[in-house]
Write an enzyme that holds these catalytic residues in place. Structure first.
Site, PDB file in Angstrom:
ATOM      1  N   LYS A   1       0.821  -1.124  -0.076  1.00 42.39           N
ATOM      2  CA  LYS A   1       0.050   0.224  -0.034  1.00 42.39           C
ATOM      3  C   LYS A   1       0.777   1.320  -0.108  1.00 42.39           C
ATOM      4  O   LYS A   1       2.104   1.118   0.355  1.00 42.39           O
ATOM      5  CB  LYS A   1      -0.846   0.090   1.271  1.00 42.39           C
ATOM      6  CG  LYS A   1      -1.888  -1.065   1.466  1.00 42.39           C
ATOM      7  CD  LYS A   1      -2.822  -1.002   2.263  1.00 42.39           C
ATOM      8  CE  LYS A   1      -2.258  -1.305   3.809  1.00 42.39           C
ATOM      9  NZ  LYS A   1      -3.306  -1.249   4.995  1.00 42.39           N
TER      10      LYS A   1
ATOM     11  N   HIS B   1       1.658  -2.424  16.880  1.00 43.82           N
ATOM     12  CA  HIS B   1       0.733  -1.494  16.685  1.00 43.82           C
ATOM     13  C   HIS B   1       1.222  -0.186  17.399  1.00 43.82           C
ATOM     14  O   HIS B   1       0.645   0.866  17.757  1.00 43.82           O
ATOM     15  CB  HIS B   1      -0.466  -1.715  17.390  1.00 43.82           C
ATOM     16  CG  HIS B   1      -1.402  -2.652  16.534  1.00 43.82           C
ATOM     17  ND1 HIS B   1      -2.120  -3.523  17.390  1.00 43.82           N
ATOM     18  CD2 HIS B   1      -1.271  -3.099  15.484  1.00 43.82           C
ATOM     19  CE1 HIS B   1      -2.801  -4.228  16.590  1.00 43.82           C
ATOM     20  NE2 HIS B   1      -2.232  -4.093  15.376  1.00 43.82           N
TER      21      HIS B   1
ATOM     22  N   LEU C   1      -8.589  -1.655  18.565  1.00 47.96           N
ATOM     23  CA  LEU C   1      -9.317  -2.915  18.380  1.00 47.96           C
ATOM     24  C   LEU C   1      -9.397  -2.910  16.827  1.00 47.96           C
ATOM     25  O   LEU C   1     -10.402  -2.104  16.508  1.00 47.96           O
ATOM     26  CB  LEU C   1     -10.405  -2.854  19.025  1.00 47.96           C
ATOM     27  CG  LEU C   1     -10.332  -2.567  20.689  1.00 47.96           C
ATOM     28  CD1 LEU C   1     -11.666  -2.698  21.280  1.00 47.96           C
ATOM     29  CD2 LEU C   1      -9.305  -3.683  21.085  1.00 47.96           C
ATOM     30  N   GLY C   2      -9.104  -4.042  16.139  1.00 49.26           N
ATOM     31  CA  GLY C   2      -9.407  -4.270  14.619  1.00 49.26           C
ATOM     32  C   GLY C   2      -9.115  -5.826  14.557  1.00 49.26           C
ATOM     33  O   GLY C   2      -9.626  -6.633  15.665  1.00 49.26           O
ATOM     34  N   ASN C   3      -8.799  -6.186  13.462  1.00 44.88           N
ATOM     35  CA  ASN C   3      -8.650  -7.702  13.313  1.00 44.88           C
ATOM     36  C   ASN C   3      -7.725  -8.061  14.110  1.00 44.88           C
ATOM     37  O   ASN C   3      -7.723  -9.266  14.817  1.00 44.88           O
ATOM     38  CB  ASN C   3      -8.554  -8.086  11.869  1.00 44.88           C
ATOM     39  CG  ASN C   3      -8.578  -9.593  11.707  1.00 44.88           C
ATOM     40  OD1 ASN C   3      -9.512 -10.433  12.110  1.00 44.88           O
ATOM     41  ND2 ASN C   3      -7.680 -10.083  11.074  1.00 44.88           N
TER      42      ASN C   3
ATOM     43  N   GLY D   1     -10.575  -0.398  13.485  1.00 46.09           N
ATOM     44  CA  GLY D   1     -12.081  -0.762  12.928  1.00 46.09           C
ATOM     45  C   GLY D   1     -13.090  -0.853  13.831  1.00 46.09           C
ATOM     46  O   GLY D   1     -14.342  -0.236  13.865  1.00 46.09           O
TER      47      GLY D   1
ATOM     48  N   ASN E   1     -15.931   1.958  15.641  1.00 44.62           N
ATOM     49  CA  ASN E   1     -17.223   1.681  14.779  1.00 44.62           C
ATOM     50  C   ASN E   1     -18.259   0.769  15.781  1.00 44.62           C
ATOM     51  O   ASN E   1     -19.182   0.515  15.390  1.00 44.62           O
ATOM     52  CB  ASN E   1     -16.990   1.383  13.632  1.00 44.62           C
ATOM     53  CG  ASN E   1     -16.295   2.261  12.456  1.00 44.62           C
ATOM     54  OD1 ASN E   1     -17.032   3.249  12.292  1.00 44.62           O
ATOM     55  ND2 ASN E   1     -15.147   1.662  12.393  1.00 44.62           N
TER      56      ASN E   1
ATOM     57  N   GLU F   1      -2.141   5.745  10.939  1.00 46.13           N
ATOM     58  CA  GLU F   1      -0.682   5.061  11.120  1.00 46.13           C
ATOM     59  C   GLU F   1       0.296   5.949   9.829  1.00 46.13           C
ATOM     60  O   GLU F   1       1.364   6.180  10.043  1.00 46.13           O
ATOM     61  CB  GLU F   1      -0.621   3.858  11.132  1.00 46.13           C
ATOM     62  CG  GLU F   1      -1.176   3.282  12.222  1.00 46.13           C
ATOM     63  CD  GLU F   1      -1.354   1.767  12.135  1.00 46.13           C
ATOM     64  OE1 GLU F   1      -0.461   1.035  12.640  1.00 46.13           O
ATOM     65  OE2 GLU F   1      -2.719   1.396  11.694  1.00 46.13           O
TER      66      GLU F   1
END
Length: 408
Positions: free
Chosen positions: A15, A190, A219-221, A340, A344, A394
């Site tokens: 990316k 992280h 808190l994400g995957n 994520g 949310n 990030e």
């Protein structure tokens, strides 16, 4: 205009994001994927400027091309071609530096570091600690230096922010000589996100970072929580690898190591089998059949008992770490949620902190449920602890650190 290119390279994709550092706004971003396959894909997104003044809606233009991308060097050429064809022109606005996300910096890299041949060799040597990530990060660095040979390249390490952990926090209770010879200790991950969020929280509240005790839930995957005292990481949930700590999308988090011995003996599972189990087939996926909390909530609403148990295990672990870090810090002024799920999932936020009333934590349920995109307070005005939702960035944090390391 000071423009920085940020690169996050994986083994078969990378990316990128082009950031105007004068305004800290993204000019373009993209994803090069399926590197090494017969046909690859290059997605390039240009951030459009408002056509009718400041109030106009900003629209992004997305361009997708299918083409052979045999290696990372070809991937960077595809990226350059996309900038040439679709903009913004790198000839008119060339990057003054390129920032690279590198997962593991071991104990030696504690800050953003200009990339030299010696640094490349160190990143390669540290691949023993991050075999799935550092080789891919290094492949991206080598390809990017070919594409941009005349600008400084800077490595920003996920582990660097946590190098302020005290020895009692990063040391495992195993044979000391064995641990030292294999560099076995808690490193934490992280870090770029935790640093960005803790500093953004202090700025938003108009309070000196040095005066704040904070807990940040990313808190994400993948998920982690960090205790931050005066801007310094003093405890974090991930350890020698990103497997330790919270229950995650497909990772187990904390588990009794003897479970692995038991499975090896009773099931004949190999080291690779156990690695695959804990990293790819555990966590919420292993508990409920899905790694997506939206699907899990829907299953719970339909009466799925196993989905409910999985969710309760997830929340239980969040509360356990919140309580532990309150004790380690001796109290907190700020608790933030990001990534994520953190940004949310209001129910996760409220239930994670539900038992912390004794510490003065009070969630305002209307604020918590209200949709929003920016940084916002979700605690009551009377709460002794300010609870925030802080969108992480990030790439911007990497760009900031890159600019500082490359140009002072």
């Amino acid at each position: 205009m000071s423009v920085v290119l940020v690169v996050n390279s994986g083994s078969s994709s990378f990316k990128y994001q082009l950031i105007d550092m004068d305004t800290e706004s993204t000019l373009a971003s993209g994803l090069i994927e399926r590197i090494g396959e017969r046909t690859g894909s290059a997605t390039h997104i240009v951030r459009a400027q408002p056509a009718n003044g400041p109030a106009a809606t900003m629209l992004d233009a997305t361009y997708v091309r299918e083409l052979p991308i045999p290696d990372h060097t070809a991937g960077f050429q595809a990226m350059l071609d996309a900038f040439d064809a679709d903009g913004p022109s790198l000839r008119d606005r060339p990057p003054i530096a390129v920032g690279h996300r590198v997962v593991h910096g071991g104990a030696q890299f504690i800050e953003p570091t200009p990339i030299t041949p010696l640094v490349e060799a160190a990143i390669d040597e540290l691949s023993v600690l991050a075999p799935l990530h550092n080789p891919a990060n290094l492949a991206g660095i080598i390809a990017a230096k070919k594409a941009f040979p005349d600008v400084p390249h800077v490595a920003v390490f996920d582990t660097a922010f946590h190098q302020t952990l005290p020895p009692e926090a990063y040391t495992y209770a195993i044979d000391a000589e064995l641990a030292a010879s294999h560099r076995i200790r808690r490193y934490g991950f992280h870090g770029t996100s935790h640093k960005f969020v803790s500093e953004a929280a202090a700025a938003f509240l108009g309070r000196p970072l040095a005066e704040l005790r904070q807990i940040v839930f990313h808190l994400g995957n993948g998920a982690s929580v960090t205790a931050i005292d005066g801007g310094r990481s003093v405890e974090t949930s991930m350890g020698f690898t990103p497997l330790e700590g919270l229950v995650m999308g497909t990772r187990s988090g904390d588990i009794d190591p003897a479970v692995l011995f038991h499975l090896a003996r009773r099931e004949g599972m190999s080291i690779d089998d156990l690695d695959d189990l804990l990293n790819k087939r555990s966590g919420m996926l292993g508990l409920t059949g899905s790694s997506d909390l939206r699907d899990i909530r829907e299953a719970i609403a339909g009466g799925d008992v196993q989905a409910l148990l999985g969710y309760e295990v997830y929340v239980h672990r969040l509360r356990a770490y919140a309580g532990a870090y309150l004790a380690q810090l001796g109290g907190v002024e700020v608790i933030s949620f990001t990534a994520g799920v953190g940004e949310n999932a209001p129910l996760v936020r409220s239930e994670a902190l539900e038992t912390l009333g004794f510490a003065g934590v009070e969630i305002d349920h209307e604020r918590n449920l209200a949709p929003g995109r920016g940084i916002r307070i979700i605690s009551t005005d009377a709460s002794a602890v300010t609870v925030l939702v802080v969108p992480t960035d990030e790439e911007l944090e990497i760009a900031r650190q890159t600019l500082t390391a490359a140009h002072g």
